[in-house]
Design an enzyme around this catalytic site. Structure first.
Site: not given
Lengths: 493, 487
Positions: A78, A159, A183
């Site tokens: 990420k 997210s 997330s």
């Protein structure tokens, strides 16, 4: 079997038997990325050259008998984890060209254990969002398609949407994520994969771009619970560079996955039966409980009375911390600077932050600034902290009677781009089942448990006691085995 | 004897409280491993934490905590075993994180007190409200370039102790005495070097005025005053300004002011309306600071003797005057030097030598007690040479000067220069004999009762012996030869 279809456990076994090399596995992933990323936009940055070099080095280590626990496993990272020498953007224009001179502890540990990084995965800007649509680098397409409207672009959740989409579409067998209010778990559910947010303090936050420090926690995505366990072990551990990281031993998470649930007491919180929840999700939840009962667990109805205050509490605490954490992006030392010659400092701040932050980030900074302001602090921030303590106490009470809690992960399946965008509050409701684990610092996993009538995946969430990731993985493993989820998304390598 | 300013409408009393920022003496910063040395190249002592890079986290420096606890103990204050760090949020170019980590709601040290002594000998207590730990900011340099400001982050993250007093002081002298005493205690404890020129110690001075017997009126804060003298001047200037405002029928507004040292006046920096809303909240990157009571007790046990206790001991055990004891304990290093000289010797004699000859030598050579021209061991050895009769007081002065000049020990100088005093009775007798013979008239006068001539004979004998005659033996020989004067 094509390398991109391998789970991490399968891939490691194939590497061990020399049926596969790290280079082959990595190349297969890079080819899939090259082919599908232009469409999915799951990666902001692809580090193909570094990945090839790392894969070769990994094969060399294995040949020398120095294989680490993740030797040769390709991963998506990420783009919130700082990676030394590799651009780290947090999906924000603010950090568009930022190349950190340091490595986050979690990614350093993954590298130490032999992992190969394919690139940096897309996300909501500064991890603020539940759709990945707030990314300054564009949204991510969910590889799953709605049967009745295959032309629609669905969101992967957020997210950590890029990480989840990459793993679901077989661009990578595993990925890192972070979870501040859901997330990891919500995108895992939307993309039909597994994702675990460990206990707050289990993974170091050092080198992860901060959103809300008291809630942020790193965790892995993978297509199986076992793979999550394998990755989590490498990501976990005490780090003296993070004062909130827990100094306790890291257990063998993988062993817990197949432990079974015989004799466990599984709690079902009555407050999670929210109004307007689709019947299919309700049904899947009941189904999940039935599977666990069949596997020898006892199902117990419990009460978590302060649940309905969790979402408003979260949307006070998280923006408050974010408003302060994001103050450092001021155009002075690194990242974006927007200024005219002769501008005063204030003009530099205003222009830089107006241009550098997207609307959702600006909204949360404003909310956070407001709730911490003199005259509002007591009514908002302080009150939210008190409610947060009550929510944690609800769970502490529950652990007296149950070993784990099972709920749906999200109140809906993946939605289409544009569906909730004009109403931030509707968007925030995505986190309704997940924020409680963050507020209480508890471990939670999302496991794919079935498809809805339109063919979209749905996840079940297991929440456990602090530092009982093993219990969470055991229950998640049992659900996974019973569900026998084999479906794969439309768009995949 | 209270301090009062006579206005045109009657007397005014001054009320003063100080917030002192003291830089913690430690090798590393409060939350990063970066070093803290003063005067390094700009931006050479900056870690990624200090520069507020993404994902960087603060980790508390244990030594800074110990220094704050030691200071609290030295101020007779409560040590809070549970304290917490808060963020003080504001934007400034030299504040990289956009917030300062400080202790707002729960400081590490609570109430304490400092005893001050005024010039007339009166002593009074000044209350300490609290002491907390916080980070310093960096420095903005606006004078390096015509259109740009430069930022130096070397100070960013350096540990400061903010020490807040009660509004207990009533005169410029008291404010000065308090700051001097605080500085002395910090230096004794070794928790702050007290260097005001380098900014290691600076004071915000809160001043208000009132009619005798009244409650408090509105105060103003004079920021960043960096010497004891300026603190005293700022108090008076600000008090006079406020008196004028009140006496002209105005109202003093709460505000932050600066002291213009050149003009001796304070001027407005920002009003209450312009005050920042700092949006304090607990720093989520740092768990509460929990101290172990036994660890605190360990620090207490290892605390050095503080100036007041040391001064009392000098008066009690060494029989020194209050003044001498005060001079010798003004600095820990002076007291340590003195005690090394006095150990096993006559403390009064040691005190006289330290305050007289040594201080003069320090002045003359422009050196300080940390790096003296004569070591305490050498000065002690010199005193020993006097005690065993090797040197007279006069010779000892001569030897001392040679020690200052050469840095050599006294015994070596005595040997090289043949300054050993003469104790040979025969030689003394001979010198006495010669002096008496040469001054027969004076001998007669002495014997007739002019007793004070005795000193003259001593001087003549010493002169004849080039100053090396043992004074006691010379006296004795003279008395014997002259006999008692007739009365």
């Amino acid at each position: 079997m094509r390398p991109t279809d391998l789970t991490i456990a399968e891939g490691l076994a194939a590497l061990e038997r020399r049926e596969l090399s790290a280079l082959e596995w990595t190349r297969a992933c890079l080819e899939a990325i090259e082919r599908l990323n232009p469409r999915l936009n799951a990666f902001i940055t692809v580090t193909a050259e570094q990945a090839i070099a790392a894969a070769r080095a990994s094969d060399a280590r294995r040949a020398r008998g120095e294989a680490g626990p993740l030797e040769g496993v390709p991963l998506a990272i990420k783009d919130l984890f700082c990676t030394e020498g590799v651009r780290t953007t947090a999906a924000s224009r603010m950090l568009e060209g930022f190349v950190p001179p340091y490595e986050s502890t979690v990614t350093a540990q993954l590298k130490r254990d032999g992992a190969v990084f394919l690139g940096k995965a897309n996300l909501d800007e500064f991890a603020m969002g539940s759709s990945n649509l707030t990314s300054a680098f564009g949204g991510v397409e969910n590889p799953w398609k709605r049967a009745d409207a295959p032309e629609l672009r669905l969101v992967p959740g957020g997210s950590s949407g890029g990480s989840a989409a990459a793993v679901a579409a077989r661009l990578a067998p595993g990925a890192t994520g972070t979870d501040t209010g859901g997330s990891i778990r919500q995108p895992a559910a939307f993309c039909g994969i597994a994702g675990i947010k460990p206990t707050y303090g289990r993974c170091s936050r050092y080198g992860i771009v901060a959103f809300a420090s008291s809630l942020d926690q790193a965790g892995p995505f993978a297509r199986t619970v076992e793979d999550c366990a394998i990755l989590l072990r490498s990501m976990s551990g005490h780090d003296p560079k993070d004062s909130t990281s827990a100094d306790r031993p890291v257990p063998d998470f993988r062993a817990a996955v197949s432990r079974g649930v015989k004799g466990l007491r599984i709690g079902v919180p009555r407050e999670y039966r929210v109004e307007g929840m689709p019947a299919e999700i309700e049904a899947l939840w009941r189904q999940g409980l039935a599977w666990l009962r069949d596997a020898g667990a006892e199902i117990v109805e419990i009460s978590l009375p302060h649940t309905r205050h969790a979402l408003p509490t979260y949307y006070v605490v998280a923006p408050a911390e974010a408003s302060s954490n994001l103050a450092r992006y001021d155009g002075v030392r690194y990242g974006l600077r927007v200024a005219q010659q002769g501008d005063h400092l204030r003009a530099l701040y205003e222009a830089t932050r107006a241009e550098g932050f997207g609307r959702e980030v600006q909204r949360r900074i404003l909310i956070g600034t407001y709730v911490l302001s003199a005259g509002y602090y007591d009514a908002y921030y302080l009150k939210a902290q008190k409610v947060r303590a009550l929510i944690a106490r609800d769970f502490a009470e529950a652990w007296k009677t149950v070993d784990a809690i099972v709920t749906p992960t999200a109140p809906s399946a993946a939605f289409a781009e544009g569906e909730k965008q004009d109403d931030p509050v509707a968007m925030y409701l995505n986190d309704i089942f997940t924020v409680t684990a963050n507020l209480a610092g508890l471990p939670g996993i999302s496991v794919p448990a079935g498809l809805d009538a339109k063919g979209l995946p749905l996840g079940l969430q297991v929440i456990g006691r602090p530092f009982d990731e093993e219990g969470v993985l055991a229950v998640g493993g049992a659900i996974e085995r019973a569900a026998g989820f084999r479906a794969a998304p439309e768009v995949r390598a | 004897m209270s301090y009062v300013i006579e206005g045109t409408t009657g007397p005014w009393e001054v009320v003063i409280g100080l917030e002192v920022h003291a830089q913690v003496l430690s090798r590393a910063k409060l939350f990063s491993g970066a070093p803290t040395a003063f005067g390094a190249e700009p931006n050479s002592q900056v870690s990624f934490v200090d520069a507020g890079f993404p994902g960087m986290l603060p980790v508390i420096n244990r030594e800074c905590v110990a220094q704050a606890v030691r200071t609290g103990l030295g101020l007779n204050a409560e040590i809070h075993l549970w304290s917490r760090f808060d963020r003080k949020n504001y934007f400034y170019a030299d504040l990289p994180q956009g917030y300062q980590i400080s202790q707002y709601a729960y400081p590490i040290v609570g109430r304490g007190s400092v005893e001050i002594e005024l010039s007339d000998g009166t002593r009074r207590k000044v209350g300490i409200t609290r002491l907390h730990l916080e980070q310093d900011a960096g420095k903005s340099l606006h004078d390096q370039h015509p259109t740009k400001s430069f930022i130096d982050l070397n100070r960013s993250g350096v540990a400061l102790m903010e020490i807040v007093s009660e509004p207990d002081m009533r005169s410029p002298e008291e404010a000065g005495a308090y700051l001097a005493k605080l500085r002395q205690i910090l230096r004794y404890l070794g928790t702050c070097d007290g260097n005001m020129e380098e900014g290691s110690l600076r004071a915000d001075v809160n001043v208000s005025v009132r009619r005798p017997g009244e409650g408090f009126r509105t105060r103003c804060e004079v920021k960043n005053v960096n010497s004891i003298r300026f603190v005293m001047q700022a108090v008076e200037a600000e008090a006079r300004r406020q008196i004028e405002v009140w006496e002209q029928g105005g109202t003093v507004e709460q505000e932050t002011r600066l002291f213009d040292t050149a003009r001796g006046l304070t001027r407005s920096m920002r009003s209450k309306e312009d005050a920042h809303d700092y949006r304090y909240f607990p720093d989520p990157d740092l768990p509460p600071l929990v101290l172990d009571a036994a660890w605190v007790e360990g620090l207490r046990a290892a605390l050095p003797e503080l100036p007041d206790a040391r001064r009392a001991r000098y008066m009690r055990d060494f029989g020194l005057s209050a003044y001498d004891a005060g001079v010798l304990t003004a600095e820990r290093e002076i007291a340590d030097y003195f005690e090394a000289v006095a150990a096993g010797r006559d403390p009064k004699q040691a005190a006289n030598w330290v305050m007289g000859d040594l201080f003069a030598a320090l002045n003359r050579t422009k050196r300080d007690i940390i790096d003296p021209p004569v070591s305490a061991a050498d000065l002690g050895a010199l005193l020993d040479l006097m005690a065993d009769g090797t040197l007279s007081g006069k010779l000892a002065k001569e030897v001392f000067e040679a020690m200052v000049d050469t840095g050599r020990p006294p015994a070596a100088i005595v040997e090289e220069r043949g300054l050993r005093q003469v104790t040979d009775a025969g030689a003394i007798e001979a010198a006495v004999e010669a002096v008496l013979a040469a001054n027969a008239d004076k001998v007669a006068e002495y014997r007739a009762g002019k007793e004070k001539l005795f000193g003259f004979f001593v001087g003549q004998v010493m002169k004849a012996m080039a100053g090396k005659g043992n004074p006691a033996l010379v006296n004795e020989a003279l008395r014997r030869r002259l006999g008692r004067p007739e009365v």
